[in-house]
Design a protein around this motif. Structure first.
Motif: not given
Length: 678
Positions: A91-95, A82-85
């Motif tokens: 918003t997709p991005g480096g986390r 799950i790459p983001h909330g």
């Protein structure tokens, strides 16, 4: 997937009452409203149970990626991301990456099946993390291999692995893949149960991976398991060296695979209003533990904001005894200062918990503390709080040496050690003693074998006084009495030294079968009535689960045998070791000597009832006549007052405790020859 389906239904429907709406359902609905009611919690439990992890996550409009990675030895592992909330940090991005690893018999579903706002994976995504979920070889999502067949009837080669390979091979492969895809150098790791075990394996066998982990969070960390109480694992441990070989002979390599039976069971039996929902819940509780308010004695006291001290004392023969102290009250007499001591001693297969488990205002220990006493609670060797020794092992399979004691040793050795300790810590010269059942027996042993201790006791109050037992109608003890001379020898041949230990089975049974509204609660009540006498008017059935969480607390087989000898021999005498030579060695006489009750010069008050099956009126009368300084016999006015009512009665304060408190203060102020106010 099927296991996660049924587990979802069980978790949502946790209940221990008869079929009806789960108490948790109301909490879920409230949470749903609090969170805005926008797709946070499913309105269709059956639908969620039928979805796999990708479908479940996408249903709630969260982004979901599926990945696969092959290990060096050919296992094909599936991973979920799950790459983001969804609602925040969407918003997709480096986390920062968090890698979640499941426990035994589980999968990535563990972290999503409770839904948004509850499942850890969703919560982390909403907090701004890039969430990756691993799946160990062999589970539903990682049940493939480049050349081995997990369903082969001719070979179990696919299943020839443990969590060693999961930690040494699977985790490095999944972590490397995650870091490469996300472009990060390091990640956070969160594991549950076996997910912690496999990490500890990786960190020790592949120490180079420590540099790739920012932090590791172990939920229910599992490495050492010497004290593990899981019934399934403890059973398997007895056959650890042979079980895999035996299973391989019959072609079994997989345990508890997912299948449609589990899905059907979850949907058919475990929904709200289903008759068998309590069974589903209690299977979970039996495996993983009961999560409601189950406290040991110190935790129980502190829960009610009473002061509690824990003490230990070691006896001359090496037993390490736990003692509990409530030095002052909570609502009254709550300023620490020097106070009269009352020492409380429990009965057979019981513990200090007997005097606190009904709670403030009802249990004797709290009542005494509020009345201004310094309350000490003893624990006899072998019970839950005194199950240690400097050399002997209570759990040894090869020796029952730890358990070679009766209530003779408790009175002759344990009580002097605990009384001396309580007096030394408090700086007092003397104390009051209150015992229930066996707690009275052991005092009579103390007073007759160690008469110098009479001077240290201001007054002794015997609740359900048990010395002579000739007329006891207790069915268990009368049955044992028929075999009194041979029973211990027979048990020793079987390696049995302990009777009725404290364990999770009894706690589970209390919660599963004895709660209010459960149809089997009446059976629980009747078991108590059978042992201690019938008295519905003073029986609080609601408290049975709490009682069974603490009782039985364990005792030696010899304690039961000693009581059986008292019934069979119609005397109050020392333990009969079974042979002339053994008795001669122990006592210097060919037969066990009688306890000389005339040596008990402590002022003794006997509190009894007409219908106590463990302390018959005729036996109490005989005891009273033979004591060296009996002060009074006090019959409880309730006609059916039973053996356990002395500690658990609804109206115990009014029927019994208030009178005892008056006697305590009178004896403390005036001594034996002053005016005693009852």
């Amino acid at each position: 997937m099927a296991f996660h389906k049924s587990l979802f239904l069980l978790c949502v429907g946790v209940s221990v009452v008869v079929a009806g709406r789960s108490p948790q359902a109301d909490k879920i609905e409230a949470l749903y409203k609090t969170l805005g009611g926008v797709g946070r919690i499913s309105d269709n439990v059956l639908e969620d149970a039928s979805l796999d992890v990708p479908e479940l996550v996408r249903k709630y409009n969260y982004p979901l990626e599926e990945h696969t990675v092959s290990t060096g030895d050919g296992y094909i592992l599936r991973m979920h991301r799950i790459p983001h909330g969804r609602d925040s940090h969407s918003t997709p991005g480096g986390r920062s990456v968090v890698f979640l690893m499941h426990g035994l018999l589980s999968s990535s579903a563990d972290y999503v099946l409770m839904g948004p706002g509850c499942g850890l994976a969703y919560i982390l995504a909403e907090e701004g993390f890039d969430v990756w979920m691993g799946n160990a070889r062999g589970n539903y999502y990682s049940r493939r291999h480049t050349n081995l067949n997990p369903d082969s009837l001719l070979s179990t080669a696919f299943w020839s692995f443990s969590w060693d390979e999961i930690g040494n091979i699977d985790l490095p492969a999944m972590i490397d893949y995650t870091l490469r895809v996300s472009g990060r150098d390091r990640l956070h790791y969160v594991g549950h149960s076996q997910g912690t075990t496999s990490f500890f394996v990786m960190g020790s066998l592949r120490p180079d991976y420590n540099a790739k982990i920012i932090s590791m969070h172990a939920l229910a960390p599992v490495a050492y398991m010497a004290n593990n109480q899981n019934l399934l694992l403890r059973f398997i441990s007895q056959y650890a060296n042979n079980i895999e070989f035996a299973l391989s002979l019959i072609g079994v390599g997989e345990f508890l695979p997912n299948n449609n039976v589990m899905t059907w069971a979850g949907q058919a039996l475990c929904m709200d209003e289903a008759l068998f929902q309590p069974v589903c819940s209690n299977i979970l509780f039996l495996v993983a533990g009961w999560s409601q308010d189950q406290h040991n004695a110190p935790e129980l006291v502190r829960k009610y904001n009473y002061p509690l001290e824990e003490h230990t004392v070691t006896t001359p023969d090496g037993y390490i005894l736990g003692m509990h102290r409530i030095p002052h009250g909570r609502d009254k007499n709550n300023v620490p200062r020097d106070r009269p001591i009352v020492f409380l001693m429990h009965g057979l297969v019981s513990s200090s918990a007997d005097f606190i488990l009904l709670g403030p205002g009802c249990s004797l220990a709290y009542i005494l503390a509020e009345e201004g006493f310094d309350v000490w609670l003893g624990n006899a060797r072998g019970n839950y709080y005194s199950r240690r020794h400097t050399r002997l092992n209570p759990d040894s399979w090869f020796s029952t040496a730890f358990w070679q004691f009766s209530w003779d040793e408790i009175g002759n050795i344990d009580l002097p050690a605990m009384i001396d300790y309580a007096l030394a810590v408090t700086g007092r010269q003397r104390l009051h003693y209150i015992g229930h059942s066996q707690g009275t027996t052991t005092f009579f042993v103390l007073g007759s074998l160690r008469p110098e201790y009479n001077a240290k006791i201001i007054s002794m109050h015997a609740l359900a006084p048990s010395a002579y037992m000739e007329h006891s109608p207790n069915l268990l003890l009368r049955f044992i009495s028929q075999f009194a001379n041979n029973m211990e020898f027979a048990l020793s041949l079987l390696g049995v030294g302990e009777f009725f230990p404290n364990n999770n089975v009894m706690t589970w049974a209390g919660q599963a079968l004895c709660m209010d509204e459960v149809v089997t609660q009446i059976l629980c009540s009747n078991i108590i009535f059978l042992m201690g006498g019938w008295n519905e008017s003073q029986h609080n059935a609601t408290m049975i689960p709490v009682i069974m969480g603490h009782s039985p607390a364990g005792a030696s087989a010899r304690q039961f045998v000693h009581y059986a000898q008292s019934i069979a021999g119609r005397q109050f005498q020392r333990y009969d070791h079974g042979t002339l030579l053994a008795n001669r060695r122990a006592y210097g006489t060919w037969s066990p000597p009688r306890y000389n009750l005339s040596k008990i010069t402590t002022p003794v008050f006997l509190h009894y009832s007409d219908t106590d099956p463990m302390a018959h009126v005729r036996d109490v009368d005989r005891l009273f006549r033979e004591l060296g300084r009996p002060i009074g016999k006090f019959r409880v006015s309730e006609p059916k007052f039973s053996h356990f009512d002395f500690i658990w009665a609804i109206d115990g304060k009014e029927l019994l405790y208030d009178r005892i408190i008056n006697l305590l203060w009178s004896m403390d102020a005036n001594g034996l020859y002053g005016d005693i106010k009852v």
